[in-house]
Scaffold this motif. Structure first.
Motif, mmCIF file in Angstrom:
data_model
loop_
_atom_site.group_PDB
_atom_site.id
_atom_site.type_symbol
_atom_site.label_atom_id
_atom_site.label_comp_id
_atom_site.label_asym_id
_atom_site.label_seq_id
_atom_site.Cartn_x
_atom_site.Cartn_y
_atom_site.Cartn_z
ATOM 1 N N LYS A 240 -8.062 5.135 -7.625
ATOM 2 C CA LYS A 240 -8.338 5.463 -5.989
ATOM 3 C C LYS A 240 -9.452 4.668 -5.750
ATOM 4 N N ASN A 241 -9.415 3.863 -4.464
ATOM 5 C CA ASN A 241 -10.279 2.918 -3.992
ATOM 6 C C ASN A 241 -10.100 3.013 -2.358
ATOM 7 N N ARG A 242 -11.012 3.525 -1.591
ATOM 8 C CA ARG A 242 -10.839 3.722 -0.191
ATOM 9 C C ARG A 242 -9.517 4.410 0.275
ATOM 10 N N SER A 243 -8.729 3.748 0.744
ATOM 11 C CA SER A 243 -7.327 4.552 1.353
ATOM 12 C C SER A 243 -6.226 4.034 0.480
ATOM 13 N N TRP A 244 -6.355 3.358 -0.657
ATOM 14 C CA TRP A 244 -5.412 3.143 -1.649
ATOM 15 C C TRP A 244 -5.651 4.055 -2.794
ATOM 16 N N HIS B 179 -5.763 -4.360 4.650
ATOM 17 C CA HIS B 179 -6.626 -4.792 3.419
ATOM 18 C C HIS B 179 -6.205 -4.195 2.099
ATOM 19 N N ILE B 180 -6.508 -4.956 1.035
ATOM 20 C CA ILE B 180 -6.154 -4.510 -0.329
ATOM 21 C C ILE B 180 -7.310 -4.535 -1.123
ATOM 22 N N GLN C 256 -19.825 -14.400 1.741
ATOM 23 C CA GLN C 256 -20.226 -13.084 0.815
ATOM 24 C C GLN C 256 -19.896 -13.036 -0.603
ATOM 25 N N ASN C 257 -19.790 -14.293 -1.096
ATOM 26 C CA ASN C 257 -19.466 -14.482 -2.665
ATOM 27 C C ASN C 257 -18.384 -13.333 -3.091
ATOM 28 N N ARG C 258 -17.219 -13.438 -2.248
ATOM 29 C CA ARG C 258 -16.058 -12.578 -2.497
ATOM 30 C C ARG C 258 -14.859 -13.127 -2.021
ATOM 31 N N GLU C 259 -13.636 -12.664 -2.376
ATOM 32 C CA GLU C 259 -12.470 -13.007 -1.749
ATOM 33 C C GLU C 259 -11.802 -11.562 -1.185
ATOM 34 N N ALA C 260 -10.810 -11.809 -0.317
ATOM 35 C CA ALA C 260 -9.954 -10.568 0.346
ATOM 36 C C ALA C 260 -8.606 -10.744 0.009
ATOM 37 N N LEU C 261 -7.829 -9.722 -0.232
ATOM 38 C CA LEU C 261 -6.280 -10.024 -0.081
ATOM 39 C C LEU C 261 -5.856 -8.916 1.024
ATOM 40 N N GLN C 262 -4.958 -9.606 1.949
ATOM 41 C CA GLN C 262 -4.459 -8.645 2.850
ATOM 42 C C GLN C 262 -2.588 -8.974 3.244
ATOM 43 N N ILE C 263 -2.266 -7.991 3.512
ATOM 44 C CA ILE C 263 -0.700 -7.976 3.972
ATOM 45 C C ILE C 263 -0.826 -8.170 5.472
ATOM 46 N N ARG C 264 -0.361 -9.190 6.002
ATOM 47 C CA ARG C 264 -0.426 -9.244 7.516
ATOM 48 C C ARG C 264 0.832 -9.603 8.211
ATOM 49 N N TYR C 265 1.033 -8.881 9.217
ATOM 50 C CA TYR C 265 2.020 -8.923 10.251
ATOM 51 C C TYR C 265 2.084 -8.836 11.784
ATOM 52 N N ASP C 266 0.770 -9.561 11.846
ATOM 53 C CA ASP C 266 0.260 -9.448 13.495
ATOM 54 C C ASP C 266 1.391 -9.827 14.411
ATOM 55 N N GLU D 105 -7.593 -13.540 9.262
ATOM 56 C CA GLU D 105 -7.419 -12.091 8.502
ATOM 57 C C GLU D 105 -8.322 -10.906 8.974
ATOM 58 N N SER D 106 -8.653 -11.046 10.615
ATOM 59 C CA SER D 106 -9.399 -10.219 11.119
ATOM 60 C C SER D 106 -10.929 -10.314 10.457
#
Length: 715
Positions: free
Chosen positions: A4-8, A33-34, A80-90, A552-553
């Motif tokens: 579990k992490n945040r809303s996932w 966001h993932i 921020q020395n990181r990456e982000a993964l997102q599912i997008r359907y704007d 990605e916002s």
């Protein structure tokens, strides 16, 4: 094992489950966001195929016999020395509507909570016992996921009543006498309307403001939620079905009534989603609209002489989570992000000349006042709007404000505000923006003010005070501040022009408009784009295709646009070579312009140097292209006249633009040699130092020969 992490959430014992997402507002707005802990789960589901860093992959979502397309995007957040993964359907409105329909309980709860929110700090979540979930399952194919829905059909109780605004017109008295609201299910053509469908969301104890014939005339508290009932016989016949929804509510007259004009401008600033107030300050056509606690508070504060029933005296409104993450970009990332901005604009179906977006960006970075000039219909206003949207600034969130200029404006009161006969200060649209933008929680967000057709009135009359205040920019505790625009005795605190506010004016130059003085031209970059390519369909072809890289916002902070320099000394030590090279060109140009008193001063010198420095830092154009832009935008607009001296200046400047030198200019001025032939020869050889400026000067020279007068603005 359960993860579990945040809303996932994920249970490894459930076959093919990638993850379960608890529904929040992002699902209805753009996607999700993932969390980092779940990135590997998506890689496995995609049969160990990774999306390259900084790119997007088209994804197919299948559910209940439906298929929807979206993007799986992997964003590189270097700072921020990181990456982000997102599912997008704007841009996939069909999928968003589907999510709203399937998770209607969560949507209604979050929608009303957000409309009741005062700011964007603390998260709004659906209470756990009423939470709904979206599950992603792997299939036999990579980047194809099956969706499953865990929904809740039980209405979610709210801490506060919802606030509504009903437009009743001439039926107000009848509905008040019966103590009801009534709206049909469908019109005579069998179609429903969103302002009728809102009736089904009305709950017991909700508060309703009743508008009729130019004023709020009553407030009521709902006694019974909506039920389907035939139209009350007392209501007049209309072009709709006889069956509708009826709400029982207890009316309390407001005495005196509250005129719309007393509250509309304040309510406009709330940007209520599907609310009752239109952009002109009137009411939208329709029946029942969602309203907010802030709106109710504004109405009450504007009607001190009107007694309000106790049930309307509510506690402080809540605060909600900011939906977008703001990031700071370095110089390398700035250039990359501009490509994302260009991609977004093209995705929206708009295509502009090469380097225009880069030019517009550097111009804003150099000075927070830019003028876009061109013939009507070239997309000037849309450029501003879409550029702002690409940076997360929209009309809906209040970060983009369109102010149409009126021909009768002759002083700053139309923008800033004025004191009425009672001594009350009536804020102008600009004051609202400055107040919001200068609030501590908003200082990292960019705010755009578009002055549409700004030269319908004389700019020097209504905008000169603001131009002067912009010249008072100075450093204070690491931020750029100015002198006061609106004083404390008017709005409760002194407000200047914050560094995160940017002014852009659009202008058409014709018989209905006014020219600009040098005071205005010195303080702005004037970008002209009259070249129209009607058969350029690239934007239309790409409008339906998602761009490869998306923000990605993760929008940049206002520092993306805020200037790093105020005076040349701020930049000199690190950019000595660029500054000296640029100034040497300006010295040559001033030699040409002095004979018609059009030479430039220190303000223009500094602005052009800053522009060239930013261009070098972000690697957006060649130095010659950047200087060409600045000659077009800062110098050529100063040239106009109808005599031989002006012609001599244009010819000498044309020679300088072609070759960088004015040698042999006398032969061309005296007509011994044809300047047009020289221009044509160098163009054919692709050997013009500043081609845009040279092309404009040729045009100005022709107008002088043909009409006896020329100007940068003559079209």
């Amino acid at each position: 094992m359960i993860k579990k992490n945040r809303s996932w959430w994920k249970d490894d014992t459930i076959s093919n489950l990638i993850g379960r997402k608890q529904i929040d507002w992002s699902i209805f707005e753009y996607g999700t966001h993932i969390p980092m802990d779940f990135h590997e789960d998506f890689v496995v589901a995609n049969q160990n195929i990774e999306v390259p860093l900084g790119q997007s992959q088209r994804v197919l979502l299948i559910t209940e016999g439906n298929q929807f397309e979206c993007n799986l995007s992997r964003i590189n957040q270097r700072k921020q020395n990181r990456e982000a993964l997102q599912i997008r359907y704007d841009t996939n409105s069909e999928l968003k509507d589907y999510m709203i329909a399937r998770f209607n309980s969560s949507y209604n709860y979050l929608f009303h909570k957000r409309n009741q929110a005062a700011s964007t700090k603390n998260p709004i979540t659906v209470p756990e016992q009423y939470a709904e979930y979206l599950e992603f399952y792997a299939t036999d194919n990579p980047f194809v996921y099956e969706l499953k829905f865990i929904t809740n059909d039980i209405p979610i109780p709210e801490d506060h009543p919802s606030i509504w605004w009903v437009c009743q017109g001439t039926s107000y008295n009848t509905q008040k006498q019966e103590g009801v609201l009534w709206a049909p299910l469908k019109n005579i053509g069998g179609k429903t309307q969103h302002h009728w469908e809102t009736m089904k969301d009305v709950k017991v104890n909700d508060i309703v403001l009743h508008y009729s014939i130019g004023a709020l005339r009553a407030v009521s508290q709902v006694q019974e939620a909506a039920v389907e009932r035939p139209k009350p016989a007392s209501l007049p016949d209309q072009q709709w079905e006889e069956t509708g929804r009826l709400v029982v509510t207890e009316y309390h007259e407001l005495n005196p009534p509250i005129p719309l004009e007393a509250i509309s401008q304040d309510l406009l600033q709330l940007h209520i989603t599907k609310g009752p107030i239109n952009k002109k300050g009137g009411v939208n056509q329709g029946y029942l609209f969602p309203f907010t606690l802030q709106g109710l508070s504004i109405v009450q504060n504007k009607s001190k002489d009107t007694p309000w029933p106790e049930f309307t005296l509510l506690s402080e409104v809540e605060e909600v989570e900011q939906d977008v993450e703001l990031v700071t970009l370095n110089d390398e990332e700035t250039s990359a992000h501009l490509q994302i901005v260009k991609g977004y604009i093209q995705q929206q179906g708009f295509t502009y000349p090469e380097l225009l977006i880069e030019n517009f960006y550097i111009s804003l970075k150099t000075k927070p006042f830019v003028i876009l000039a061109g013939i009507s219909g070239t997309g000037k206003t849309k450029l501003i709007q879409k550029f702002a949207e690409a940076l997360g600034a929209t009309e809906a969130n209040g970060q983009f404000t369109l102010i149409p200029v009126r021909p009768d404006w002759n002083d700053p009161s139309d923008l800033i505000g004025y004191k009425d006969l009672s001594g009350t200060f009536r804020r102008g649209k600009l004051t609202y923006v400055l107040e919001v933008a200068s609030a501590p929680e908003n200082q990292q967000k960019p705010y755009f003010i578009c002055l549409d057709e700004m030269n319908l009135a004389r700019v020097e009359h209504y905008f000169s005070d603001l131009l002067s205040i912009l010249e008072t920019q100075r450093w204070q505790e690491g931020r750029i501040v100015t002198d006061t625009v609106v004083a404390e005795d008017q709005v409760g605190r002194n407000i200047g022009i914050p560094e995160n506010v940017f002014f852009i004016g659009t202008v058409n130059m014709d018989e209905t408009t006014h020219p600009f003085s040098k005071k205005v031209l010195d303080r702005a970059n004037t970008i002209e784009f009259n070249h129209i390519q009607l058969d350029n369909f690239i934007g239309l072809e790409n409008a339906a295709v998602s761009i490869e890289e998306e923000s990605e916002s993760l929008y940049p902070t206002a520092q993306f646009l805020t200037s790093n320099y105020i005076q040349l000394k701020d930049a000199y030590a690190e950019n000595k070579n660029i500054i000296q090279s640029t100034v040497s060109q300006l010295v040559k140009i001033n030699t040409i312009l002095e004979s018609i008193h059009a030479h430039v001063g220190f303000r223009v010198r500094d602005s052009i140097c800053f522009y060239l420095i930013y261009n070098e830092r972000f690697s957006l154009m060649t130095p010659e292209e950047a200087m060409d832009m600045q000659i077009m935008q800062k110098i050529l607009p100063r040239i106009q006249g109808n005599n031989s001296v002006v012609k001599k200046v244009i010819i000498e400047f044309l020679l300088f633009s072609i070759s960088g030198s004015i040698s042999n200019s006398k032969e061309y001025v005296d007509g011994e040699r044809d300047i047009e032939q020289l221009w044509a020869k160098h163009i054919s050889e692709n050997n013009v130092k500043y081609p845009q400026s040279a092309k404009k000067l040729i045009y100005m020279l022709r107008r002088l020969d043909h009409d006896g007068f020329t100007s940068f603005w003559v079209s």
